[in-house]
Write an enzyme that holds these catalytic residues in place. Structure first.
Site, PDB file in Angstrom:
ATOM      1  N   GLU A   1      33.764  44.168  38.149  1.00  0.00           N
ATOM      2  CA  GLU A   1      34.764  45.023  38.795  1.00  0.00           C
ATOM      3  C   GLU A   1      34.942  46.238  37.876  1.00  0.00           C
ATOM      4  O   GLU A   1      35.433  46.103  36.754  1.00  0.00           O
ATOM      5  CB  GLU A   1      36.079  44.232  38.932  1.00  0.00           C
ATOM      6  CG  GLU A   1      37.109  44.845  39.842  1.00  0.00           C
ATOM      7  CD  GLU A   1      38.348  43.940  39.974  1.00  0.00           C
ATOM      8  OE1 GLU A   1      38.729  43.256  39.004  1.00  0.00           O
ATOM      9  OE2 GLU A   1      38.954  43.933  41.060  1.00  0.00           O
TER      10      GLU A   1
ATOM     11  N   ASN B   1      41.988  39.903  40.664  1.00  0.00           N
ATOM     12  CA  ASN B   1      43.105  39.120  40.124  1.00  0.00           C
ATOM     13  C   ASN B   1      44.369  39.240  40.957  1.00  0.00           C
ATOM     14  O   ASN B   1      45.183  38.313  41.000  1.00  0.00           O
ATOM     15  CB  ASN B   1      43.376  39.511  38.674  1.00  0.00           C
ATOM     16  CG  ASN B   1      42.354  38.891  37.737  1.00  0.00           C
ATOM     17  OD1 ASN B   1      41.644  37.962  38.114  1.00  0.00           O
ATOM     18  ND2 ASN B   1      42.267  39.406  36.527  1.00  0.00           N
TER      19      ASN B   1
HETATM   20  N1  CAA Z   1      28.274  29.376  31.084  1.00  0.00           N
HETATM   21  C1  CAA Z   1      27.040  29.557  31.529  1.00  0.00           C
HETATM   22  N2  CAA Z   1      26.558  28.942  32.637  1.00  0.00           N
HETATM   23  C2  CAA Z   1      27.367  28.093  33.267  1.00  0.00           C
HETATM   24  C3  CAA Z   1      28.686  27.843  32.832  1.00  0.00           C
HETATM   25  C4  CAA Z   1      29.128  28.520  31.677  1.00  0.00           C
HETATM   26  N3  CAA Z   1      30.362  28.368  31.206  1.00  0.00           N
HETATM   27  N4  CAA Z   1      29.246  26.955  33.685  1.00  0.00           N
HETATM   28  C5  CAA Z   1      28.315  26.649  34.605  1.00  0.00           C
HETATM   29  N5  CAA Z   1      27.193  27.338  34.362  1.00  0.00           N
HETATM   30  C6  CAA Z   1      25.960  27.304  35.142  1.00  0.00           C
HETATM   31  C7  CAA Z   1      25.350  25.928  35.090  1.00  0.00           C
HETATM   32  O1  CAA Z   1      24.483  25.791  33.994  1.00  0.00           O
HETATM   33  C8  CAA Z   1      24.603  25.845  36.389  1.00  0.00           C
HETATM   34  O2  CAA Z   1      23.341  26.450  36.253  1.00  0.00           O
HETATM   35  P1  CAA Z   1      22.056  25.828  37.016  1.00  0.00           P
HETATM   36  O3  CAA Z   1      22.226  26.263  38.457  1.00  0.00           O
HETATM   37  O4  CAA Z   1      20.922  26.476  36.330  1.00  0.00           O
HETATM   38  O5  CAA Z   1      22.132  24.359  36.888  1.00  0.00           O
HETATM   39  C9  CAA Z   1      25.431  26.717  37.347  1.00  0.00           C
HETATM   40  O6  CAA Z   1      26.269  27.530  36.529  1.00  0.00           O
HETATM   41  C10 CAA Z   1      26.285  25.856  38.239  1.00  0.00           C
HETATM   42  O7  CAA Z   1      27.064  24.997  37.421  1.00  0.00           O
HETATM   43  P2  CAA Z   1      27.351  23.476  37.736  1.00  0.00           P
HETATM   44  O8  CAA Z   1      26.238  22.901  38.539  1.00  0.00           O
HETATM   45  O9  CAA Z   1      27.721  22.786  36.453  1.00  0.00           O
HETATM   46  O10 CAA Z   1      28.710  23.480  38.544  1.00  0.00           O
HETATM   47  P3  CAA Z   1      29.114  24.299  39.826  1.00  0.00           P
HETATM   48  O11 CAA Z   1      28.011  24.404  40.798  1.00  0.00           O
HETATM   49  O12 CAA Z   1      30.419  23.714  40.231  1.00  0.00           O
HETATM   50  O13 CAA Z   1      29.375  25.769  39.272  1.00  0.00           O
HETATM   51  C11 CAA Z   1      30.918  27.343  38.510  1.00  0.00           C
HETATM   52  C12 CAA Z   1      30.272  26.011  38.230  1.00  0.00           C
HETATM   53  C13 CAA Z   1      29.871  28.455  38.479  1.00  0.00           C
HETATM   54  C14 CAA Z   1      31.925  27.583  37.389  1.00  0.00           C
HETATM   55  C15 CAA Z   1      31.586  27.295  39.940  1.00  0.00           C
HETATM   56  O14 CAA Z   1      32.423  26.184  40.011  1.00  0.00           O
HETATM   57  C16 CAA Z   1      32.382  28.535  40.250  1.00  0.00           C
HETATM   58  O15 CAA Z   1      31.851  29.545  40.669  1.00  0.00           O
HETATM   59  N6  CAA Z   1      33.708  28.431  40.079  1.00  0.00           N
HETATM   60  C17 CAA Z   1      34.619  29.573  40.301  1.00  0.00           C
HETATM   61  C18 CAA Z   1      34.605  30.466  39.111  1.00  0.00           C
HETATM   62  C19 CAA Z   1      35.473  31.661  39.301  1.00  0.00           C
HETATM   63  O16 CAA Z   1      36.149  31.859  40.304  1.00  0.00           O
HETATM   64  N7  CAA Z   1      35.489  32.512  38.280  1.00  0.00           N
HETATM   65  C20 CAA Z   1      36.315  33.699  38.266  1.00  0.00           C
HETATM   66  C21 CAA Z   1      37.538  33.460  37.494  1.00  0.00           C
HETATM   67  S1  CAA Z   1      38.566  34.891  37.460  1.00  0.00           S
HETATM   68  C22 CAA Z   1      38.097  35.702  36.076  1.00  0.00           C
HETATM   69  O17 CAA Z   1      37.303  35.261  35.306  1.00  0.00           O
HETATM   70  C23 CAA Z   1      38.713  37.032  35.877  1.00  0.00           C
HETATM   71  C24 CAA Z   1      39.952  37.121  35.168  1.00  0.00           C
HETATM   72  O18 CAA Z   1      40.263  38.217  34.708  1.00  0.00           O
HETATM   73  C25 CAA Z   1      40.910  36.014  35.045  1.00  0.00           C
END
Ligand code: CAA
Length: 283
Positions: free
Chosen positions: A152, A190
């Site tokens: 963003e 956010n």
């Molecule tokens: N770092 C790097 N890679 C990561 C990771 C991390 N912390 N967490 C997960 N991954 C990777 C995994 O290795 C996995 O990769 P592969 O496809 O190669 O296996 C992939 O992401 C998917 O992970 P999982 O299979 O373990 O689990 P999942 O499918 O549930 O995905 C997630 C995990 C990507 C976190 C997903 O649950 C998701 O998109 N959640 C929502 C996250 C979100 O909304 N984030 C925004 C928050 S707001 C913000 O950050 C802004 C702010 O200012 C507050």
């Protein structure tokens, strides 16, 4: 202006993720934190993430080695003098950020762009703390940075058009999808996302059901990849509270009132994954 050398201030969750994506895209990255142990922890997270990508055939071993070789570390700010772009991802404290930007402004070369990854502080205010307000911009990444597609891009009132264009192009070069928004409380993501999380905390506060159930219904009923309470734990409850307070005070609107339970959790030091305990346990 072409960006080649990037500085990242902060080696925490966001800082190391940002350093990783720039390094993987071939940029020369200097990552800084205030203590050697913070820098070492950030670097070890990057190594683990890259190794996991190699083990899942998402990256070649040579590309991992090249990315790691692109990352240098420091505990000082002075070495940022040769950086074309500096992305700040330090703690979400207004006085700290303003002080950092004043210092960076004095150190960075005149044409360098100073970006902040702030999730809640006015980019316009940060820009005003420098003598180059037109070259200050928000580059807001999402957690986990290596996975989330969006950057963003936050245009402060003072940000020059060519700086927006450079940062948009840079966002694409690191494999992200940039979207430009005007500076405003909570920007767009956010402002929409965090009140939803806060409302989930209120549902728990009112005893409607258990944390697991709140998350399950949102995953099943709204197709969210993770429930709002697990998301709060991932983001950090202190950050959630920061954003809610920014929205509440900024818009002076009671609809953004932080949940009392959220405040209590932060007072207790239950900040989510980073402290081992939030709405769920991570010990
Ligand atoms: N770092 C790097 N890679 C990561 C990771 C991390 N912390 N967490 C997960 N991954 C990777 C995994 O290795 C996995 O990769 P592969 O496809 O190669 O296996 C992939 O992401 C998917 O992970 P999982 O299979 O373990 O689990 P999942 O499918 O549930 O995905 C997630 C995990 C990507 C976190 C997903 O649950 C998701 O998109 N959640 C929502 C996250 C979100 O909304 N984030 C925004 C928050 S707001 C913000 O950050 C802004 C702010 O200012 C507050």
């Amino acid at each position: 202006m072409e960006i080649k050398k990037v500085g990242v201030v902060g080696a925490g969750t966001m800082g190391n993720g940002i350093a990783q994506v720039f390094a993987a895209a071939g940029y020369d990255v200097l990552m800084r934190d205030i203590k050697d142990e913070f820098v070492a922890r950030g670097l070890s997270t990057i190594k683990k993430n890259l190794e996991r990508m190699v083990s899942r055939n998402k990256m070649a071993a040579e590309a991992k080695d090249a990315a790691l070789a692109n990352i240098h570390t420091t505990t000082e700010l002075a070495p940022f003098a040769d950086r074309d772009l500096i992305v700040e991802a330090a703690l979400e404290e207004v006085s700290l950020k303003l002080q950092l930007f004043r210092e960076l402004d004095g150190i960075a070369k005149p044409e360098a762009i100073l970006a902040t990854n702030t999730s809640s502080i006015s980019v316009t205010k940060i820009a005003a703390a420098t003598k180059r307000p037109g070259q200050v911009i928000g580059m807001h990444f999402f957690n986990p940075v290596p996975v989330m597609q969006l950057v963003e891009i936050v245009r402060a009132l003072q940000t020059k058009e060519e700086v927006v264009a450079t940062i948009e192009a840079t966002g694409k070069k690191i494999g992200k999808t940039p979207h430009v928004v005007k500076d405003s409380f909570g920007f767009v993501v956010n402002r929409v996302l965090i009140p939803m999380v806060n409302e989930a905390v209120n549902c728990l506060y009112e005893g409607l059901t258990q944390p697991e159930d709140i998350d399950a219904v949102m995953k099943l009923g709204a197709n969210h990849p993770m429930g709002p309470l697990a998301l709060a734990d991932l983001i950090g409850l202190d950050i959630i509270l920061n954003v809610m307070e920014t929205l509440y005070q900024g818009f002076e609107d009671p609809k953004y009132r932080p949940s009392p339970l959220l405040k209590q959790m932060v007072d207790a030091g239950y900040l989510g994954r980073k402290t081992g305990r939030g709405f769920f346990d991570y010990q």
